[in-house]
Design an enzyme around this catalytic site. Structure first.
Site, PDB file in Angstrom:
ATOM      1  N   LYS A   1       0.828  -1.212   0.000  1.00 25.23           N
ATOM      2  CA  LYS A   1       0.000   0.000   0.000  1.00 25.23           C
ATOM      3  C   LYS A   1       0.862   1.262   0.000  1.00 25.23           C
ATOM      4  O   LYS A   1       0.604   2.185  -0.774  1.00 25.23           O
ATOM      5  CB  LYS A   1      -0.925  -0.034   1.228  1.00 25.23           C
ATOM      6  N   SER A   2       1.870   1.297   0.855  1.00 26.03           N
ATOM      7  CA  SER A   2       2.714   2.502   0.946  1.00 26.03           C
ATOM      8  C   SER A   2       3.440   2.756  -0.372  1.00 26.03           C
ATOM      9  O   SER A   2       3.513   3.890  -0.853  1.00 26.03           O
ATOM     10  CB  SER A   2       3.762   2.328   2.057  1.00 26.03           C
TER      11      SER A   2
ATOM     12  N   GLN B   1       4.828   9.366   7.097  1.00 26.13           N
ATOM     13  CA  GLN B   1       3.900  10.323   6.484  1.00 26.13           C
ATOM     14  C   GLN B   1       4.389  11.751   6.699  1.00 26.13           C
ATOM     15  O   GLN B   1       4.337  12.573   5.776  1.00 26.13           O
ATOM     16  CB  GLN B   1       2.492  10.120   7.046  1.00 26.13           C
TER      17      GLN B   1
ATOM     18  N   ASP C   1       2.308  -1.066  11.792  1.00 27.22           N
ATOM     19  CA  ASP C   1       0.989  -1.491  11.293  1.00 27.22           C
ATOM     20  C   ASP C   1       0.679  -2.945  11.635  1.00 27.22           C
ATOM     21  O   ASP C   1      -0.455  -3.399  11.462  1.00 27.22           O
ATOM     22  CB  ASP C   1       0.912  -1.298   9.770  1.00 27.22           C
TER      23      ASP C   1
ATOM     24  N   LYS D   1      -4.011   5.977  14.834  1.00 24.15           N
ATOM     25  CA  LYS D   1      -4.125   5.287  13.539  1.00 24.15           C
ATOM     26  C   LYS D   1      -5.594   5.289  13.077  1.00 24.15           C
ATOM     27  O   LYS D   1      -6.390   6.067  13.571  1.00 24.15           O
ATOM     28  CB  LYS D   1      -3.585   3.861  13.654  1.00 24.15           C
TER      29      LYS D   1
END
Ligand code: S3P
Length: 433
Positions: A29-30, A176, A322, A349
């Protein structure tokens, strides 16, 4: 948790043993977010193979379409027709990041230095999450960002402005925050440097370098000069280790299981889960290591294991951030106590993951004490958090009796097809609606 006729999607899990076979998991995903972002501001075309097509990444893709980037689907692949650093145009409407923290925070950085106005928002969960962590450093660079609660909550309005490079010591190890600043740094005058307390995932640094930017790295510091040209380049996204983690833990905690997961990203800033599970006694191995599009990749083999409780804290936390919900599930099936510390970030989160997992696992314990057959009839709430939902489903595979997880649509943000993949492996899992 009561279940009414109008309950969101509910999943029923029965105990399973013998998870055997070979699988792949969807793209990281990242890395998928970064591939779409960097390809859009590069000159020329980029064909992305293995892009994750979950809701979070589709929010990023849609944002760039709104800003005038042509993105075509070619079978499974996606082709981004990049328009260069100054090729984006003002979106006519607000940009909706949905549930995706990475989309909103990275785009806040990228859009701060444009010559146009943007509004970014998200779903009910994202609008509650803190944005000050990116708004503050970006404002030091000269960004003009306005939002609810003095700029801390979305919707965020960004008046694109001229930026200057800064040196920023981030109080948290967050990819992020780091990525938002680096992307803004591409549009800033001079040099931008971000230093973190410990190294967070470094996909942005790798992706920018892969597209031809000069990125200087030293320890936990990374620097980039503004105005660098990026060139479109084909890219292959590896399987997401965060998605693989659910299958790894499912294999470790169920009897007679052995699973090979092919083509998984094993970037060292992401492999904390492997180190943690090995330390707990998990039988795990990484085979066939190689490098694809600037990212390390390998196959992971896992076998049923007798796990023991351990202490988890310090530098390993950002490398497994995560995966901590599913580590908590592994810990619940391990002998002895597992302590997780230094993981305050979990509170901000997709849900408060300390609160939601403690409540769900607490309930698991309480029900086990109350009913002799353990878990029968227990229903768990994901609180709209994909990783909490998948973690509790994994717990259900190794728990006596039937377990239900409620509010599971959120799984599609990062892992469409998760339930089918488990059921294809012989797990007794079904979806109510
Ligand atoms: C991500 C960074 C991490 C992680 C998130 C994805 C990214 O968040 O938890 O799921 O793609 O940059 P933080 O930067 O808030 O730690």
């Amino acid at each position: 948790m009561p279940v009414s006729a109008t309950s969101p999607r509910e999943i029923i899990i029965k105990p399973t043993k013998g998870i055997k076979g070979e699988i792949t998991v969807p793209g990281d995903k990242s890395i998928s977010h970064r591939a779409l972002i960097v390809a859009s501001i590069a000159d020329g075309n980029t064909r992305i193979k293995g892009l994750l097509k979950g809701e979070d990444n589709m929010a990023t893709l849609k944002a760039f379409k709104q800003m005038g980037i042509i993105i075509d689907e070619l079978g499974e692949d996606v082709v981004v027709h990049g328009k260069g650093l100054r090729g984006l145009k003002e979106s006519e409407d607000f940009i909706d990041a949905g549930n995706s923290g990475t989309t909103i925070r990275l785009l806040t950085g990228l859009l701060s230095g444009q010559e146009f106005f943007s509004v970014l928002t998200g779903d009910q969960y994202l609008r509650k999450r803190p944005m000050k962590r990116v708004v503050e450093p970006l404002s030091l660079m000269g960004a003009k960002i306005f939002g609810r609660e003095k700029g801390n909550k979305a919707p965020l309005a960004i008046v694109g402005s001229k930026l200057k490079g800064i040196t920023y010591n981030s109080p948290v190890a967050s990819a992020q925050i780091k990525s938002a600043i680096l992307l803004a740094g591409l549009y800033a005058d001079g040099m931008t440097t971000v230093t973190e307390p410990t190294l967070s995932r470094d996909h942005t640094e790798r992706m920018l370098a892969y597209f031809g930017a000069e990125v200087e790295r030293s320890g936990t510091a990374v620097s980039i000069a503004g105005g660098q040209k990026l060139s479109g380049k084909d890219i292959e996204v590896p399987g997401d280790i965060s998605s693989a983690a659910f299958f790894i833990v499912a294999t470790l905690i169920t009897k007679d299981s052995e699973l090979l997961i092919k083509n998984v990203g094993i970037n060292p800033t992401r492999t904390g889960i492997i180190d943690i599970l090995k330390k707990m006694g998990g039988q795990l191995e990484i085979l066939d290591k190689s490098e694809v599009s600037g990212e390390p990749v390998g196959d992971i083999i896992a076998k049923s294991s007798k796990l023991k409780g351990i202490e988890i804290s310090g530098d390993i936390i950002p490398r497994a951030i995560d995966e901590l919900p599913v580590v908590a599930v592994a810990a619940a099936f391990a002998e002895g106590t597992t302590k997780i510390r230094d993981a305050k970030e979990l509170r901000v989160k997709e849900s408060d993951r300390i609160g939601t997992m403690a409540a769900n696992l607490g309930e698991l314990g309480i029900t086990t004490t109350e009913y002799e057959d353990g878990m029968s009839g227990s229903v768990f709430n994901s609180h709209g958090d994909h990783r909490v939902a998948m973690s509790m489903i994994v717990a259900g595979l190794a728990t006596e009796g039937e377990m239900r997880v409620w509010d599971t649509e959120c799984i599609d943000t990062s892992f469409p097809g998760f339930v089918k993949k488990l059921s294809d492996l012989g797990c007794r899992i079904s979806q109510l609606k």
